[in-house]
Design an enzyme around this catalytic site. Structure first.
Site, short mmCIF file in Angstrom:
data_model
loop_
_atom_site.label_atom_id
_atom_site.label_comp_id
_atom_site.label_asym_id
_atom_site.label_seq_id
_atom_site.Cartn_x
_atom_site.Cartn_y
_atom_site.Cartn_z
CD GLN A 288 -13.29 6.46 9.15
OE1 GLN A 288 -13.61 5.38 9.65
NE2 GLN A 288 -14.03 7.06 8.23
CG ASN A 289 -8.64 8.03 4.18
OD1 ASN A 289 -9.40 7.08 4.44
ND2 ASN A 289 -9.00 9.04 3.42
NE ARG B 279 -3.62 -0.10 2.59
CZ ARG B 279 -4.20 0.04 3.78
NH1 ARG B 279 -4.09 -0.93 4.68
NH2 ARG B 279 -4.87 1.12 4.08
CB ALA C 95 -14.96 12.84 -2.92
CG HIS D 74 -8.22 4.57 11.79
ND1 HIS D 74 -9.25 4.37 10.91
CD2 HIS D 74 -8.78 4.59 13.02
CE1 HIS D 74 -10.38 4.25 11.59
NE2 HIS D 74 -10.13 4.39 12.87
CG ASN E 12 -20.24 8.09 1.18
OD1 ASN E 12 -19.04 8.26 1.37
ND2 ASN E 12 -20.81 6.88 1.16
CG ASP F 57 -4.52 8.70 1.85
OD1 ASP F 57 -5.57 8.12 1.54
OD2 ASP F 57 -4.47 9.91 2.14
CB SER G 245 -18.61 2.27 4.47
OG SER G 245 -17.63 1.84 5.40
C1 BV8 Z 1 -11.48 0.51 18.96
C2 BV8 Z 1 -5.94 1.46 9.71
C3 BV8 Z 1 -11.67 0.74 21.33
C4 BV8 Z 1 -5.32 0.18 9.26
C5 BV8 Z 1 -8.28 0.92 10.18
C6 BV8 Z 1 -18.80 -4.54 17.03
C7 BV8 Z 1 -19.58 -3.40 16.96
C8 BV8 Z 1 -19.00 -2.13 16.95
C9 BV8 Z 1 -17.62 -1.98 17.00
C10 BV8 Z 1 -16.85 -3.11 17.04
C11 BV8 Z 1 -17.43 -4.39 17.06
N1 BV8 Z 1 -16.43 -5.28 17.10
C12 BV8 Z 1 -15.23 -4.63 17.12
C13 BV8 Z 1 -15.48 -3.31 17.10
C14 BV8 Z 1 -14.50 -2.22 17.15
C15 BV8 Z 1 -13.81 -2.09 15.79
C16 BV8 Z 1 -14.82 -1.95 14.69
O1 BV8 Z 1 -15.40 -0.88 14.50
N2 BV8 Z 1 -15.02 -3.03 13.91
C17 BV8 Z 1 -15.99 -2.96 12.82
C18 BV8 Z 1 -15.44 -3.72 11.61
C19 BV8 Z 1 -17.30 -3.53 13.32
N3 BV8 Z 1 -13.04 -0.87 15.88
C20 BV8 Z 1 -11.79 -0.91 16.37
O2 BV8 Z 1 -11.21 -1.92 16.68
C21 BV8 Z 1 -11.13 0.45 16.57
N4 BV8 Z 1 -10.64 0.52 17.92
O3 BV8 Z 1 -12.68 0.39 18.86
O4 BV8 Z 1 -10.82 0.64 20.19
C22 BV8 Z 1 -11.86 2.19 21.62
C23 BV8 Z 1 -12.98 2.86 21.11
C24 BV8 Z 1 -13.15 4.22 21.41
C25 BV8 Z 1 -12.22 4.88 22.22
C26 BV8 Z 1 -11.12 4.18 22.71
C27 BV8 Z 1 -10.93 2.84 22.41
C28 BV8 Z 1 -9.96 0.62 15.64
C29 BV8 Z 1 -10.45 0.61 14.21
C30 BV8 Z 1 -9.31 1.05 13.29
C31 BV8 Z 1 -8.97 -0.05 12.31
N5 BV8 Z 1 -7.97 0.46 11.36
N6 BV8 Z 1 -7.36 1.46 9.35
C32 BV8 Z 1 -5.29 0.09 7.77
O5 BV8 Z 1 -5.73 1.02 7.07
O6 BV8 Z 1 -4.78 -0.95 7.29
S1 BV8 Z 1 -9.90 0.84 9.67
C33 BV8 Z 1 -9.93 1.01 7.98
O7 BV8 Z 1 -11.14 0.48 7.51
C34 BV8 Z 1 -9.95 2.42 7.54
O8 BV8 Z 1 -9.10 3.24 8.29
C35 BV8 Z 1 -11.38 2.80 7.67
O9 BV8 Z 1 -11.67 3.24 8.96
C36 BV8 Z 1 -12.06 1.50 7.45
C37 BV8 Z 1 -12.63 1.53 6.08
O10 BV8 Z 1 -13.68 2.44 6.20
P1 BV8 Z 1 -13.89 3.61 5.14
O11 BV8 Z 1 -12.80 4.61 5.23
O12 BV8 Z 1 -15.26 4.08 5.37
O13 BV8 Z 1 -13.75 2.92 3.74
P2 BV8 Z 1 -14.81 1.96 3.06
O14 BV8 Z 1 -14.16 1.33 1.89
O15 BV8 Z 1 -15.44 1.10 4.10
O16 BV8 Z 1 -15.94 2.96 2.53
C38 BV8 Z 1 -15.62 3.83 1.47
C39 BV8 Z 1 -16.81 4.73 1.33
O17 BV8 Z 1 -16.49 5.72 0.36
C40 BV8 Z 1 -18.06 4.01 0.83
O18 BV8 Z 1 -19.17 4.45 1.58
C41 BV8 Z 1 -18.18 4.46 -0.63
O19 BV8 Z 1 -19.53 4.63 -1.02
C42 BV8 Z 1 -17.50 5.80 -0.60
N7 BV8 Z 1 -16.85 6.15 -1.87
C43 BV8 Z 1 -16.20 5.31 -2.73
N8 BV8 Z 1 -15.74 6.04 -3.77
C44 BV8 Z 1 -16.09 7.34 -3.55
C45 BV8 Z 1 -16.80 7.41 -2.34
N9 BV8 Z 1 -17.30 8.56 -1.86
C46 BV8 Z 1 -17.08 9.67 -2.59
N10 BV8 Z 1 -16.42 9.69 -3.75
C47 BV8 Z 1 -15.91 8.55 -4.27
N11 BV8 Z 1 -15.26 8.58 -5.44
#
Ligand code: BV8
Length: 222
Positions: A85-86, A53, A213, A103, A195, A88, A171
């Site tokens: 959240q990115n 990446r 975007a 992140h 979005n 990059d 998302s």
């Molecule tokens: C934490 C870095 C405690 C690494 C990332 C059950 C229920 C709720 C929560 C949880 C659960 N089980 C576990 C959890 C917690 C967990 C979580 O949320 N899991 C999810 C899967 C259920 N979270 C964690 O573990 C976090 N830590 O909770 O610690 C805490 C909490 C609070 C306070 C203190 C402690 C840590 C999460 C971080 C993980 N690391 N990234 C890496 O990048 O390799 S997450 C990674 O995936 C990204 O950073 C990003 O956050 C996520 C992807 O999400 P998006 O950015 O939204 O991207 P995605 O592809 O999903 O969506 C793209 C969107 O763009 C779409 O909607 C699309 O329509 C749109 N789009 C596409 N093209 C365009 C566009 N929009 C406009 N124009 C375009 N051209």
């Protein structure tokens, strides 16, 4: 003003989003690779995932949406905080200076022995030594699933104070970022979503605009 960005703002720069690549990044399931357990089990695989990446990032540049947010910061200064959240660096390369990478950052390496962080461009996979303490404990400076996001106090303070919360290109599936809109709504703060598709949190927003975007963000900023 607090602007939250996700992978969608970098999509038109050529970086695949988590969703659009059918949940795979460089052929890996992030839920299986972006975790401390994966790194403990197979550090070489995790390093390869981020090395790939990082090299993809070196081949792309910021797009009109990143540039529009940099213009917005020129106008608002300290009254704007971009929380991304990115991992990059496209916001910074477009000129944004007040960016909080909740992140972590792909081009930063974190030494778990001395806690130092170093900007890194090349592959970490060959396990370079930490420039400060010399040990070979450098890991990607990113927040994995199950780890605590960076800057949560600052984010909560900004969400508490802001007059407008805008979410761009996410998302709304990953917490705690996905809960920021609910926090703003609870404060009575106006909320806007820009979005491509409906997100998991669309119904929480006062207004949600559909489109790429690079069209929506400049139109909104300018
Ligand atoms: C934490 C870095 C405690 C690494 C990332 C059950 C229920 C709720 C929560 C949880 C659960 N089980 C576990 C959890 C917690 C967990 C979580 O949320 N899991 C999810 C899967 C259920 N979270 C964690 O573990 C976090 N830590 O909770 O610690 C805490 C909490 C609070 C306070 C203190 C402690 C840590 C999460 C971080 C993980 N690391 N990234 C890496 O990048 O390799 S997450 C990674 O995936 C990204 O950073 C990003 O956050 C996520 C992807 O999400 P998006 O950015 O939204 O991207 P995605 O592809 O999903 O969506 C793209 C969107 O763009 C779409 O909607 C699309 O329509 C749109 N789009 C596409 N093209 C365009 C566009 N929009 C406009 N124009 C375009 N051209």
């Amino acid at each position: 003003m607090v602007v939250l960005t996700g992978a969608g703002i970098s999509a038109e720069s050529g970086l695949p989003t988590f969703r659009d690549a059918d949940g795979l990044w460089e052929g890996h399931d992030p839920m299986q690779v972006a975790t401390p357990e994966a790194y403990a089990t197979d550090p070489a695989l995790v390093h390869r995932f981020y090395d790939e990446r990082r090299s993809a990032l070196a081949r792309v540049g910021p797009n009109a949406a990143h540039s529009a947010l940099a213009r917005l910061e020129e106008a608002l200064g300290d009254d704007l905080l971009v929380v991304t959240q990115n991992i990059d660096d496209l916001h910074e390369r477009a000129g944004s200076r007040r960016v909080l990478h909740m992140h972590g950052r792909l081009r930063s390496a974190w030494c778990t022995a001395c806690d130092a962080r170093h900007d890194w461009i090349g592959p970490l996979g060959h396990h370079p030594a930490c420039p400060d303490c010399g040990t070979r404990e450098l890991r990607p400076d990113v927040v994995w699933f199950g780890e605590v996001p960076h800057g949560m106090d600052r984010i909560e303070e900004a969400l508490w104070d802001c007059d407008l919360f805008v979410s761009i290109g996410t998302s709304g599936l990953v917490y705690p970022a996905a809960a920021f809109v609910q926090y703003a709504v609870a404060r009575g703060t106006p909320t806007l979503e820009l979005n491509l598709d409906a997100s998991d949190g669309t119904s929480d927003f006062d207004e949600s605009r559909r489109g790429p975007a690079t069209r929506l963000v400049p139109a909104w900023v300018d």
